[in-house]
Design a protein around this motif. Sequence first.
Motif, PDB file in Angstrom:
ATOM      1  N   ARG A  91      45.378  -1.661  -1.544  1.00 19.90           N
ATOM      2  CA  ARG A  91      44.693  -2.527  -0.576  1.00 19.90           C
ATOM      3  C   ARG A  91      43.267  -2.054  -0.344  1.00 19.90           C
ATOM      4  O   ARG A  91      42.339  -2.856  -0.243  1.00 19.90           O
ATOM      5  CB  ARG A  91      45.475  -2.564   0.744  1.00 19.90           C
ATOM      6  N   ILE A  92      43.065  -0.738  -0.276  1.00 24.15           N
ATOM      7  CA  ILE A  92      41.721  -0.185  -0.092  1.00 24.15           C
ATOM      8  C   ILE A  92      40.849  -0.542  -1.284  1.00 24.15           C
ATOM      9  O   ILE A  92      39.689  -0.945  -1.128  1.00 24.15           O
ATOM     10  CB  ILE A  92      41.782   1.342   0.132  1.00 24.15           C
ATOM     11  N   GLU A  96      37.428  -2.771  -1.169  1.00 18.47           N
ATOM     12  CA  GLU A  96      36.162  -2.245  -1.686  1.00 18.47           C
ATOM     13  C   GLU A  96      35.578  -3.178  -2.742  1.00 18.47           C
ATOM     14  O   GLU A  96      34.368  -3.396  -2.781  1.00 18.47           O
ATOM     15  CB  GLU A  96      36.368  -0.847  -2.258  1.00 18.47           C
ATOM     16  N   ALA A  97      36.434  -3.753  -3.592  1.00 13.66           N
ATOM     17  CA  ALA A  97      35.958  -4.697  -4.608  1.00 13.66           C
ATOM     18  C   ALA A  97      35.395  -5.963  -3.945  1.00 13.66           C
ATOM     19  O   ALA A  97      34.369  -6.495  -4.372  1.00 13.66           O
ATOM     20  CB  ALA A  97      37.087  -5.056  -5.566  1.00 13.66           C
ATOM     21  N   GLU A  98      36.065  -6.431  -2.895  1.00 10.86           N
ATOM     22  CA  GLU A  98      35.570  -7.602  -2.161  1.00 10.86           C
ATOM     23  C   GLU A  98      34.206  -7.334  -1.552  1.00 10.86           C
ATOM     24  O   GLU A  98      33.306  -8.175  -1.622  1.00 10.86           O
ATOM     25  CB  GLU A  98      36.544  -7.961  -1.029  1.00 10.86           C
ATOM     26  N   ALA A 100      31.985  -5.094  -2.554  1.00 10.37           N
ATOM     27  CA  ALA A 100      31.004  -4.980  -3.628  1.00 10.37           C
ATOM     28  C   ALA A 100      30.590  -6.364  -4.122  1.00 10.37           C
ATOM     29  O   ALA A 100      29.407  -6.608  -4.376  1.00 10.37           O
ATOM     30  CB  ALA A 100      31.572  -4.148  -4.775  1.00 10.37           C
ATOM     31  N   LYS A 101      31.539  -7.276  -4.242  1.00  6.36           N
ATOM     32  CA  LYS A 101      31.235  -8.639  -4.672  1.00  6.36           C
ATOM     33  C   LYS A 101      30.332  -9.338  -3.658  1.00  6.36           C
ATOM     34  O   LYS A 101      29.388 -10.031  -4.023  1.00  6.36           O
ATOM     35  CB  LYS A 101      32.520  -9.433  -4.873  1.00  6.36           C
ATOM     36  N   LEU A 102      30.619  -9.153  -2.378  1.00 10.64           N
ATOM     37  CA  LEU A 102      29.774  -9.748  -1.336  1.00 10.64           C
ATOM     38  C   LEU A 102      28.357  -9.188  -1.384  1.00 10.64           C
ATOM     39  O   LEU A 102      27.390  -9.919  -1.188  1.00 10.64           O
ATOM     40  CB  LEU A 102      30.392  -9.525   0.040  1.00 10.64           C
ATOM     41  N   ASP A 103      28.235  -7.875  -1.630  1.00  4.44           N
ATOM     42  CA  ASP A 103      26.904  -7.273  -1.751  1.00  4.44           C
ATOM     43  C   ASP A 103      26.155  -7.838  -2.944  1.00  4.44           C
ATOM     44  O   ASP A 103      24.950  -8.058  -2.875  1.00  4.44           O
ATOM     45  CB  ASP A 103      27.005  -5.750  -1.871  1.00  4.44           C
ATOM     46  N   ASP A 104      26.856  -8.080  -4.057  1.00  2.00           N
ATOM     47  CA  ASP A 104      26.215  -8.650  -5.243  1.00  2.00           C
ATOM     48  C   ASP A 104      25.789 -10.097  -5.013  1.00  2.00           C
ATOM     49  O   ASP A 104      24.763 -10.531  -5.507  1.00  2.00           O
ATOM     50  CB  ASP A 104      27.161  -8.584  -6.449  1.00  2.00           C
TER      51      ASP A 104
END
Length: 117
Positions: A91-92, A96-98, A100-104
Amino acid sequence: MARFLIVGGFLAAVFWIFSVVDCAVQPPTRHRGVRKGVWIAIVALLPVIGGILWFALGRARPGEEPRDLYVPLDDDPSHLRRISEAEQDQRIRELEAELAKLDDDHPKENGSSGERS
């Protein structure tokens, strides 16, 4: 018959006062359903019915784990005990992937004002 009404009224008044005091002195974590202030209003405005509702639905039972009504699952200790460490780690990684995607998707703008020329 008059004695019955007097005794019944006296008992109802005692029950009502006891219910209001019991509701008021309980810590907020021992109130179920709605907030403490709402329970006090229910018990005070609906003398006998409010007291019955308080003892049947609103007051947490002894031994029942006090629980905040607004704890997210990721912060809820009872929920975290039920899921395995591997599930927590997965889940962590997903969160974290979500992020990172939002930051991109939303790169930071140059300048502090955010206004266009």
